[in-house]
Design a protein around this motif. Structure first.
Motif: not given
Length: 135
Positions: A70-95
């Motif tokens: 994804a790199g920085t050229a595809v922020p929509s993909v990066r945002d999707a993963g980061e959103s799941l990480l934020r919502r699940a928390g780093s104890r249950q989610c690894t990106l």
């Protein structure tokens, strides 16, 4: 990507038998039209909610999101993963981010593992490891 351009043997949908198309954004495609096509936005939202509900119901469950190329050229993909990480928390989610040019700070962010590797080599290696685990 036009399904008519698929080279045989193209994967087929187990429900209707037509050519299957991955739910991914390919370079050169318009994000808005691709994401809204065929109800994918609703299906994606429903899937994310089911995953988050399953994690909330059982704190021993873990989610791994693998983001490749994804790199920085595809922020929509990066945002999707980061959103799941934020919502699940780093104890249950690894990106896991696999990209030849990792983002500065990724490996210092809780729940993010950035691996400097090209997509083709990474996918081949993951496939090899999964096949070994399946034996």
């Amino acid at each position: 990507f036009d399904v008519g351009d698929a080279t045989p043997p193209a994967p087929s949908c187990p429900h209707c038998g037509s050519v299957a198309r991955p739910a991914v954004l390919l370079f050169g495609e318009d994000y808005a039209s691709r994401h809204e096509a065929g109800g994918q936005a609703e299906e994606w939202a429903a899937w994310k909610q089911r995953v988050l509900d399953a994690l909330a119901a059982d704190r021993s469950k873990r989610l791994v999101v693998i983001e490749i190329g994804a790199g920085t050229a595809v922020p929509s993909v990066r945002d999707a993963g980061e959103s799941l990480l934020r919502r699940a928390g780093s104890r249950q989610c690894t990106l896991v981010r696999i990209n030849p040019t990792p983002m500065l700070g990724d490996n210092t962010t809780d729940g993010v593992l950035s691996i400097k590797w090209g997509a083709e080599a990474a996918i081949a290696h993951i496939n090899e490891c999964v096949r070994k685990l399946a034996r």
